[in-house]
Design a protein around this motif. Sequence first.
Motif, mmCIF file in Angstrom:
data_model
loop_
_atom_site.group_PDB
_atom_site.id
_atom_site.type_symbol
_atom_site.label_atom_id
_atom_site.label_comp_id
_atom_site.label_asym_id
_atom_site.label_seq_id
_atom_site.Cartn_x
_atom_site.Cartn_y
_atom_site.Cartn_z
ATOM 1 N N GLY A 1 -5.758 -0.914 -3.156
ATOM 2 C CA GLY A 1 -6.417 -0.666 -1.882
ATOM 3 C C GLY A 1 -7.255 -1.847 -1.430
ATOM 4 O O GLY A 1 -7.249 -2.214 -0.245
ATOM 5 N N ALA B 1 -7.090 1.922 -6.952
ATOM 6 C CA ALA B 1 -8.280 1.392 -6.277
ATOM 7 C C ALA B 1 -8.133 -0.099 -5.986
ATOM 8 O O ALA B 1 -8.495 -0.590 -4.903
ATOM 9 C CB ALA B 1 -9.517 1.651 -7.131
ATOM 10 N N ILE C 1 0.823 -1.208 0.000
ATOM 11 C CA ILE C 1 0.000 0.000 0.000
ATOM 12 C C ILE C 1 0.861 1.264 0.000
ATOM 13 O O ILE C 1 0.461 2.303 -0.547
ATOM 14 C CB ILE C 1 -0.983 -0.005 1.197
ATOM 15 C CG1 ILE C 1 -2.118 0.993 0.956
ATOM 16 C CG2 ILE C 1 -0.269 0.262 2.507
ATOM 17 C CD1 ILE C 1 -2.980 0.676 -0.239
ATOM 18 N N VAL D 1 -6.757 -4.270 2.005
ATOM 19 C CA VAL D 1 -7.804 -4.397 3.021
ATOM 20 C C VAL D 1 -8.171 -5.853 3.292
ATOM 21 O O VAL D 1 -8.330 -6.276 4.440
ATOM 22 C CB VAL D 1 -9.064 -3.602 2.604
ATOM 23 C CG1 VAL D 1 -10.238 -3.918 3.527
ATOM 24 C CG2 VAL D 1 -8.780 -2.102 2.625
#
Length: 450
Positions: free
Chosen positions: A197, A194, A83, A201
């Motif tokens: 990400g 995107a 990230i 997560v």
Amino acid sequence: MKQRLTNTVKFIYGTGDVASNLVWTTVGSFLTMYYTDVALISAATVGTLMLVSRILDGITDLTMGWIINRTRSRFGKARPWLIASAPVLCLLLVMVFSVPSGVKINEKVVYATVTYVLICAVAYTASNLSYSIMCNLMTRNIEERNQMNTIRFIMAFLTQLFVNSYTVIWVDRLGGGSAGWTRLMIIYAAVAMAIFGLVFVFCKEDPEMLDEQNSAEKMKLQIKDILQGLMNGKHYMILALGIYVCFYMQLILMNSSMVYFARDVLGKKEMTISLTMFMLIPSLLMLPFVPKLARRFGVHRTLSLGYLFGIIGPGVVWFSNGDLHLIFAGRILYGINQALVAPLVQTKVSQMADYNCIINNGMPLIGVTNSVTSFGVKIGVGLGGAMVGWLLQVGQYQATAAVQNSSALAMENALFSIIPCVFGVLCFLLNLGWDIGKAFDQARSDLEMK
């Protein structure tokens, strides 16, 4: 060995290669053409730039592997680097395809060199290496690793199909020239960010494996100790490095020369769509069966078969004499090569990391083992890109010519066929001695007997 990852997590992990290939495939397939035809940098200069940059990139791979080994955070070892590097990587993708116009050629070369070194040697190294290592740290189960790598490369091939088929078309629709390239790269970068990400997560490293890797004694290991541990892996590391160099030289030679081959040799730049589809669609159809083939015949034998297709496919194109049916047949065979090799070679690297840990009394070598093969990728990509630039120059390629001369056409044909065929032969021969699965089983058996 117990399976623990949900199908959702495996799928989201695999989508990480969509993000990676929006960068990797775009740079690998189109940057040479962008530099020569849009930025108007000479092919020979482009070749040298790419080689020097990739050598630096290879050095940073080893450093990044060591850094990941020593990382200890609440997010894991590799995951935080994924990230952290994502926004830098996405920004640099836009910058690489935004060489300033209206400046002197030397200034263009400096700008291209700096941005290319940064995207390859810093951002992509941190991103792709951490992404690959996450697979090792999420599960010990070899079946789960095979499944994750298969999903990963299905996503990679789908992205390659899209990028290679539609990038040039969308550049034209977005205004063409330098502005068109910049606008499209902004879109690619936003989508990639995107997806990175989502992977961060949902894809978490196994706490038990992290505890083992993060023991106080192991965290104190210096880089000299780790390098010595790698050397204890006998000849397997050297073979793996050679295979990665040759495989990615073959891949980049074909990807980077494809647009030249389609536009100049076949006479239609739109043929890149057909050339891409006849390679990637067979790959996508084949990929779901790869784990089953590996279970039945073994990873090593199945991989050897894959490398054979990597010889035959480009060879058929070379002997096609312009016959589209034979060219497409060669691309289908090469597509089978990609389906068999891409996931299984990564599985063998995972086995090699486990093997290195066993023979070095549990020393944490996951990061640096992956970094060595990543180093091979970067050297292969650098040499492949350099060869395209240098050999186009030898063939007297002229970026501004409406029609290329016969020597340039012959060189473009060779770059797309017979030269990659040679590297396919080298991959097959090197893989004969790289039976790491057998070595791992023996090492584990020896450990249990102690």
